[in-house]
Design a protein around this motif. Structure first.
Motif, short mmCIF file in Angstrom:
data_model
loop_
_atom_site.label_atom_id
_atom_site.label_comp_id
_atom_site.label_asym_id
_atom_site.label_seq_id
_atom_site.Cartn_x
_atom_site.Cartn_y
_atom_site.Cartn_z
N VAL A 21 0.84 -1.21 0.00
CA VAL A 21 0.00 0.00 0.00
C VAL A 21 0.87 1.25 0.00
O VAL A 21 0.55 2.24 -0.67
CB VAL A 21 -0.99 -0.01 1.19
N ARG A 22 1.98 1.21 0.71
CA ARG A 22 2.91 2.35 0.66
C ARG A 22 3.47 2.51 -0.76
O ARG A 22 3.62 3.62 -1.26
CB ARG A 22 4.01 2.20 1.70
N ASN A 23 3.78 1.37 -1.41
CA ASN A 23 4.22 1.44 -2.80
C ASN A 23 3.12 2.02 -3.69
O ASN A 23 3.39 2.83 -4.58
CB ASN A 23 4.61 0.05 -3.32
N LEU A 24 1.89 1.59 -3.44
CA LEU A 24 0.75 2.07 -4.22
C LEU A 24 0.55 3.57 -4.02
O LEU A 24 0.22 4.29 -4.97
CB LEU A 24 -0.51 1.30 -3.84
N LEU A 25 0.78 4.05 -2.82
CA LEU A 25 0.69 5.49 -2.57
C LEU A 25 1.72 6.23 -3.42
O LEU A 25 1.40 7.25 -4.05
CB LEU A 25 0.91 5.80 -1.09
N GLY A 26 2.94 5.71 -3.48
CA GLY A 26 3.97 6.32 -4.32
C GLY A 26 3.58 6.33 -5.78
O GLY A 26 3.74 7.35 -6.47
N VAL A 27 3.05 5.21 -6.27
CA VAL A 27 2.61 5.13 -7.67
C VAL A 27 1.47 6.11 -7.92
O VAL A 27 1.44 6.79 -8.96
CB VAL A 27 2.20 3.69 -8.04
N SER A 28 0.54 6.19 -6.99
CA SER A 28 -0.60 7.11 -7.14
C SER A 28 -0.13 8.56 -7.22
O SER A 28 -0.62 9.33 -8.06
CB SER A 28 -1.59 6.94 -5.99
#
Length: 163
Positions: free
Chosen positions: A66-73
């Motif tokens: 989810v932290r990775n997804l936040l970065g991608v977002s």
């Protein structure tokens, strides 16, 4: 027998018979969920919002994906603004990212429930966790494809213009 609290009156536990299951099309809608709930349903909008934020904070603290997804977002937000991506394309990109956020949250919830139910390495627990992870993987691949198709050409054009 299931022990419950009498929420309407005294809070004194009482026993509820588990009814036989009605397998008709409308059978499920006849089941009253109240006797099976651990806590009373919250009807306060502010409290529900707090619980949702608490869940989001849990995801951000404990789930690396989810932290990775936040970065991608955030990267996609920057790219759609920087590249001046068409509004409709941007909305599609963020809808696809929202799908990944939702499946990540459901995956984590399913894993938590499985861990609550059993600590042993049960084959069906593995199935539940792996299938939930597969849903996240499918959403991620879909979102990546949508993002590449809708943002990729503009990004490539911008990068080539610098050469």
């Amino acid at each position: 027998m299931i022990e419950n609290k009498d929420r309407e009156n005294t809070g004194v536990p009482y026993k509820t018979e588990v009814p036989s299951l009605d397998n008709s099309v409308i059978g499920t809608m006849k089941i009253n969920p109240r006797p099976y709930k651990a806590v009373e349903k919250n009807t306060d909008d502010i409290a529900r919002t707090k619980y949702a934020i608490a869940g989001l904070l849990y995801l951000l603290r404990y789930e690396q994906s989810v932290r990775n997804l936040l970065g991608v977002s955030l990267l996609m937000l920057f790219l759609t603004v920087w590249l001046r991506i068409d509004l409709v394309y941007s909305v599609l990109v963020f809808l696809s990212l929202g799908m990944v956020w939702a499946t990540e949250a459901l995956n984590t919830a399913i894993e938590a429930v499985v861990d609550l139910v059993t600590q042993e390495l049960h084959p069906m627990a593995k199935v539940a966790k792996d299938v939930a992870a597969a849903a996240t993987l499918a959403a991620t691949f879909t979102s990546a494809t949508i993002s590449i198709v809708l943002v990729g050409p503009a990004l490539l054009e911008r990068l080539l213009s610098y050469l």
